[in-house]
Design a protein around this motif. Structure first.
Motif, mmCIF file in Angstrom:
data_model
loop_
_atom_site.group_PDB
_atom_site.id
_atom_site.type_symbol
_atom_site.label_atom_id
_atom_site.label_comp_id
_atom_site.label_asym_id
_atom_site.label_seq_id
_atom_site.Cartn_x
_atom_site.Cartn_y
_atom_site.Cartn_z
ATOM 1 N N TYR A 281 0.812 -1.214 0.000
ATOM 2 C CA TYR A 281 0.000 0.000 0.000
ATOM 3 C C TYR A 281 0.846 1.266 0.000
ATOM 4 O O TYR A 281 0.392 2.308 -0.469
ATOM 5 C CB TYR A 281 -0.944 0.008 1.208
ATOM 6 C CG TYR A 281 -2.057 -1.008 1.130
ATOM 7 C CD1 TYR A 281 -3.087 -0.873 0.208
ATOM 8 C CD2 TYR A 281 -2.082 -2.115 1.976
ATOM 9 C CE1 TYR A 281 -4.117 -1.805 0.140
ATOM 10 C CE2 TYR A 281 -3.104 -3.051 1.914
ATOM 11 C CZ TYR A 281 -4.117 -2.893 0.992
ATOM 12 O OH TYR A 281 -5.137 -3.820 0.920
ATOM 13 N N GLY A 282 2.072 1.195 0.504
ATOM 14 C CA GLY A 282 2.923 2.378 0.546
ATOM 15 C C GLY A 282 3.346 2.861 -0.822
ATOM 16 O O GLY A 282 3.033 3.996 -1.215
ATOM 17 N N PRO A 283 4.049 2.041 -1.618
ATOM 18 C CA PRO A 283 4.527 2.504 -2.925
ATOM 19 C C PRO A 283 3.413 2.904 -3.889
ATOM 20 O O PRO A 283 3.614 3.784 -4.738
ATOM 21 C CB PRO A 283 5.300 1.295 -3.462
ATOM 22 C CG PRO A 283 5.663 0.494 -2.262
ATOM 23 C CD PRO A 283 4.545 0.695 -1.293
ATOM 24 N N ILE A 284 2.238 2.262 -3.793
ATOM 25 C CA ILE A 284 1.193 2.537 -4.778
ATOM 26 C C ILE A 284 0.278 3.689 -4.384
ATOM 27 O O ILE A 284 -0.429 4.233 -5.240
ATOM 28 C CB ILE A 284 0.319 1.290 -5.042
ATOM 29 C CG1 ILE A 284 -0.476 0.898 -3.786
ATOM 30 C CG2 ILE A 284 1.165 0.143 -5.563
ATOM 31 C CD1 ILE A 284 -1.517 -0.183 -4.040
ATOM 32 N N HIS A 285 0.292 4.081 -3.086
ATOM 33 C CA HIS A 285 -0.746 5.034 -2.670
ATOM 34 C C HIS A 285 -0.335 6.010 -1.572
ATOM 35 O O HIS A 285 -0.819 7.132 -1.548
ATOM 36 C CB HIS A 285 -1.982 4.251 -2.194
ATOM 37 C CG HIS A 285 -3.197 5.103 -1.971
ATOM 38 N ND1 HIS A 285 -4.033 5.475 -2.999
ATOM 39 C CD2 HIS A 285 -3.721 5.664 -0.851
ATOM 40 C CE1 HIS A 285 -5.021 6.214 -2.519
ATOM 41 N NE2 HIS A 285 -4.848 6.348 -1.219
ATOM 42 N N ASP A 286 0.533 5.596 -0.650
ATOM 43 C CA ASP A 286 0.723 6.405 0.561
ATOM 44 C C ASP A 286 2.164 6.267 1.042
ATOM 45 O O ASP A 286 2.498 5.359 1.802
ATOM 46 C CB ASP A 286 -0.257 5.933 1.648
ATOM 47 C CG ASP A 286 -0.247 6.812 2.879
ATOM 48 O OD1 ASP A 286 0.653 7.663 2.997
ATOM 49 O OD2 ASP A 286 -1.134 6.629 3.739
ATOM 50 N N LEU A 287 3.026 7.197 0.605
ATOM 51 C CA LEU A 287 4.433 7.128 0.997
ATOM 52 C C LEU A 287 4.623 7.378 2.486
ATOM 53 O O LEU A 287 5.570 6.864 3.086
ATOM 54 C CB LEU A 287 5.243 8.127 0.176
ATOM 55 C CG LEU A 287 5.412 7.793 -1.308
ATOM 56 C CD1 LEU A 287 6.234 8.855 -2.010
ATOM 57 C CD2 LEU A 287 6.054 6.416 -1.483
ATOM 58 N N ALA A 288 3.727 8.140 3.100
ATOM 59 C CA ALA A 288 3.809 8.343 4.550
ATOM 60 C C ALA A 288 3.576 7.029 5.286
ATOM 61 O O ALA A 288 4.215 6.753 6.310
ATOM 62 C CB ALA A 288 2.794 9.396 4.998
ATOM 63 N N PHE A 289 2.676 6.203 4.767
ATOM 64 C CA PHE A 289 2.444 4.884 5.356
ATOM 65 C C PHE A 289 3.679 4.006 5.178
ATOM 66 O O PHE A 289 4.037 3.227 6.065
ATOM 67 C CB PHE A 289 1.215 4.237 4.718
ATOM 68 C CG PHE A 289 0.791 2.937 5.351
ATOM 69 C CD1 PHE A 289 0.800 2.753 6.731
ATOM 70 C CD2 PHE A 289 0.356 1.875 4.566
ATOM 71 C CE1 PHE A 289 0.393 1.559 7.317
ATOM 72 C CE2 PHE A 289 -0.054 0.674 5.126
ATOM 73 C CZ PHE A 289 -0.032 0.521 6.497
ATOM 74 N N LEU A 290 4.359 4.142 4.037
ATOM 75 C CA LEU A 290 5.593 3.392 3.825
ATOM 76 C C LEU A 290 6.643 3.784 4.860
ATOM 77 O O LEU A 290 7.343 2.924 5.406
ATOM 78 C CB LEU A 290 6.123 3.643 2.411
ATOM 79 C CG LEU A 290 7.314 2.791 1.965
ATOM 80 C CD1 LEU A 290 6.942 1.322 1.901
ATOM 81 C CD2 LEU A 290 7.832 3.272 0.613
ATOM 82 N N ASP A 291 6.742 5.080 5.144
ATOM 83 C CA ASP A 291 7.656 5.538 6.194
ATOM 84 C C ASP A 291 7.295 4.901 7.530
ATOM 85 O O ASP A 291 8.172 4.466 8.290
ATOM 86 C CB ASP A 291 7.592 7.068 6.328
ATOM 87 C CG ASP A 291 8.120 7.787 5.103
ATOM 88 O OD1 ASP A 291 8.881 7.188 4.323
ATOM 89 O OD2 ASP A 291 7.748 8.979 4.917
ATOM 90 N N TRP A 292 5.995 4.871 7.819
ATOM 91 C CA TRP A 292 5.529 4.308 9.095
ATOM 92 C C TRP A 292 5.875 2.812 9.171
ATOM 93 O O TRP A 292 6.313 2.327 10.219
ATOM 94 C CB TRP A 292 4.010 4.502 9.240
ATOM 95 C CG TRP A 292 3.480 3.974 10.543
ATOM 96 C CD1 TRP A 292 3.363 4.652 11.723
ATOM 97 C CD2 TRP A 292 3.024 2.634 10.805
ATOM 98 N NE1 TRP A 292 2.868 3.818 12.700
ATOM 99 C CE2 TRP A 292 2.649 2.587 12.168
ATOM 100 C CE3 TRP A 292 2.904 1.494 10.024
ATOM 101 C CZ2 TRP A 292 2.148 1.427 12.753
ATOM 102 C CZ3 TRP A 292 2.415 0.329 10.617
ATOM 103 C CH2 TRP A 292 2.035 0.311 11.963
ATOM 104 N N ILE A 293 5.677 2.086 8.076
ATOM 105 C CA ILE A 293 5.981 0.651 8.074
ATOM 106 C C ILE A 293 7.457 0.427 8.355
ATOM 107 O O ILE A 293 7.830 -0.437 9.164
ATOM 108 C CB ILE A 293 5.576 0.015 6.733
ATOM 109 C CG1 ILE A 293 4.065 0.100 6.527
ATOM 110 C CG2 ILE A 293 6.030 -1.455 6.680
ATOM 111 C CD1 ILE A 293 3.623 -0.227 5.104
ATOM 112 N N GLU A 294 8.316 1.197 7.693
ATOM 113 C CA GLU A 294 9.755 1.068 7.929
ATOM 114 C C GLU A 294 10.097 1.287 9.400
ATOM 115 O O GLU A 294 10.859 0.527 10.004
ATOM 116 C CB GLU A 294 10.518 2.080 7.077
ATOM 117 C CG GLU A 294 10.678 1.688 5.625
ATOM 118 C CD GLU A 294 11.514 2.689 4.860
ATOM 119 O OE1 GLU A 294 12.289 2.278 3.998
ATOM 120 O OE2 GLU A 294 11.389 3.903 5.126
ATOM 121 N N ALA A 295 9.513 2.329 10.001
ATOM 122 C CA ALA A 295 9.826 2.668 11.390
ATOM 123 C C ALA A 295 9.265 1.643 12.368
ATOM 124 O O ALA A 295 9.827 1.438 13.452
ATOM 125 C CB ALA A 295 9.285 4.057 11.721
#
Length: 385
Positions: free
Chosen positions: A202-216
């Motif tokens: 979901y991060g790369p396709i729609h929500d880069l902020a969510f990708l940041d959250w997943i990484e953290a």
């Protein structure tokens, strides 16, 4: 679609409620703890003389009796059917076991089906509900992370065919999805990682902020910390609800949710269903799709490597396998990349034999487009080396 917090009952606590907005067929996704045992979770569902819980041999001993007890105040008869566990059993034979159970018990067109398990149980139960007496209501009760964040939401139901995954099915929406986060505590580690693939996408396709959250928060997710899991499920469902609400039947936008799936489905079919978990195929497939995006000038190399590191840290494969030869003279001696291409031409997104890929751009957007076979083969060879 904005989730609203609800007051807890004595037994269960709803962390969030996400609405799938489909007009008269809208339904809620309930996300929380101790929801399974709470009779209030099941109030307001369609009335019927009987209900059938469809589960499998792994999940059933853990949760079927508890769900049966919670449903008894609402349904005079609550039956349980346990299917064999695994992707290899997502077949016509298993589907017919559901129909056998319904018909042998005299279940009518108001009977409510409850899918208690992961994506395989959910897909098959939904397909059975779509077909039985031309449609009966069903409820998704996903017990895996992958099912809670993806397969239980949006109404895709199907079984597999030896030549392609999920090729026989129907769009058929549930009347409710109940994500009891407590069930994630019994997941095997491999299944948890498989579910993280569908969260990551979901991060790369729609929500880069969510990708940041997943990484953290990846260590917290892998440690099954309840707050981290609750947010991961909630945000994933919010994104999927937004996309499905705009494109229920995958005429356009919804196809972006298949990021990594074109490659991943080829891996599953080419190895034999069950050899790799679905989420493992998707994780590796995202790496392949990202590298193809880079070769097409859509995605910078540092963004690709970031995704590869995240997929690897989630415990997922980042190198593709050598696929088994197919049946028939036309595929017995195919090179590995050509076997991938052959299987991907059966993908549901393919048009007139042209393979369509979900690719990502630097800005966190997804596009669906084709690519030259030679270039795709180069990417496959590089990712399988």
């Amino acid at each position: 679609m904005t989730p609203a917090t609800h007051q807890p009952s004595a037994a269960g606590q709803v962390h969030a409620r996400v609405e799938i907005d489909l007009g008269e067929r809208s339904y809620p996704i309930l996300i929380g703890s101790s929801l399974l045992d709470d009779p209030a979770t099941w109030s307001g569902l369609p009335k019927a003389a009987s209900a059938l819980i469809v589960t499998n041999e792994t999940v059933g001993p853990l949760y079927a009796a508890r769900l049966q007890q919670a449903l008894r105040p609402h349904y005079p008869q609550v039956h349980v059917l346990s299917l064999p566990d695994g992707e290899a059993y997502k077949t016509w034979d298993s589907l017919n076991l559901i129909f056998d159970a319904l018909l042998s018990r005299g279940c009518d067109r108001k009977t409510v089906l409850f899918a208690l398990g992961g994506g395989v149980v959910g897909d098959m139960t939904g397909f059975a509900a779509a077909c039985y007496m031309r449609g009966v209501p069903f409820v998704q009760v996903p017990t895996t992370l992958l099912a809670q964040v993806d397969s239980s939401v949006g109404g895709k139901t199907a079984i597999n065919h030896p030549l392609g995954k999920n090729m026989i099915g129907a769009f058929y929406q549930p009347v409710r999805v109940v994500c009891d986060l407590d069930t994630l505590q019994t997941l095997p580690e491999r299944e948890l990682s498989a579910g993280l693939a569908e969260v990551i996408k979901y991060g790369p396709i729609h929500d880069l902020a969510f990708l940041d959250w997943i990484e953290a928060n990846l260590p917290a997710l892998r440690a099954r910390e309840p707050k981290a899991l609750a947010y991961a499920v909630q945000r994933s469902c919010e994104i999927k609800a937004e996309v499905v609400g705009q494109d229920e039947r995958e005429a356009g936008l919804r196809a972006i949710l298949n990021f990594g799936h074109t490659f991943g489905h080829a891996i599953e079919a080419g190895l034999g269903y069950g050899e790799w978990l679905h989420g493992e195929g998707v994780g590796c497939g995202m790496v392949m799709a990202a590298r193809l995006s880079q070769r097409l000038g859509l995605l910078a190399e540092d963004k690709v490597e970031r995704l590869v590191r995240l997929v690897d840290a989630a415990g997922l494969p980042v190198r593709g396998p050598q696929l088994k030869a197919g049946h028939g003279e036309d595929c017995a001696d195919l090179p590995n990349a050509q076997r991938y291409l052959q299987l991907m031409r059966v993908d549901k997104k393919a048009e007139a034999g042209e393979i369509k890929f979900v690719l990502v751009e630097d800005a966190g957007r997804a596009v669906v487009r084709g690519a030259p076979d030679a270039l795709v083969a180069e990417v496959i060879d590089a990712c399988c080396a």
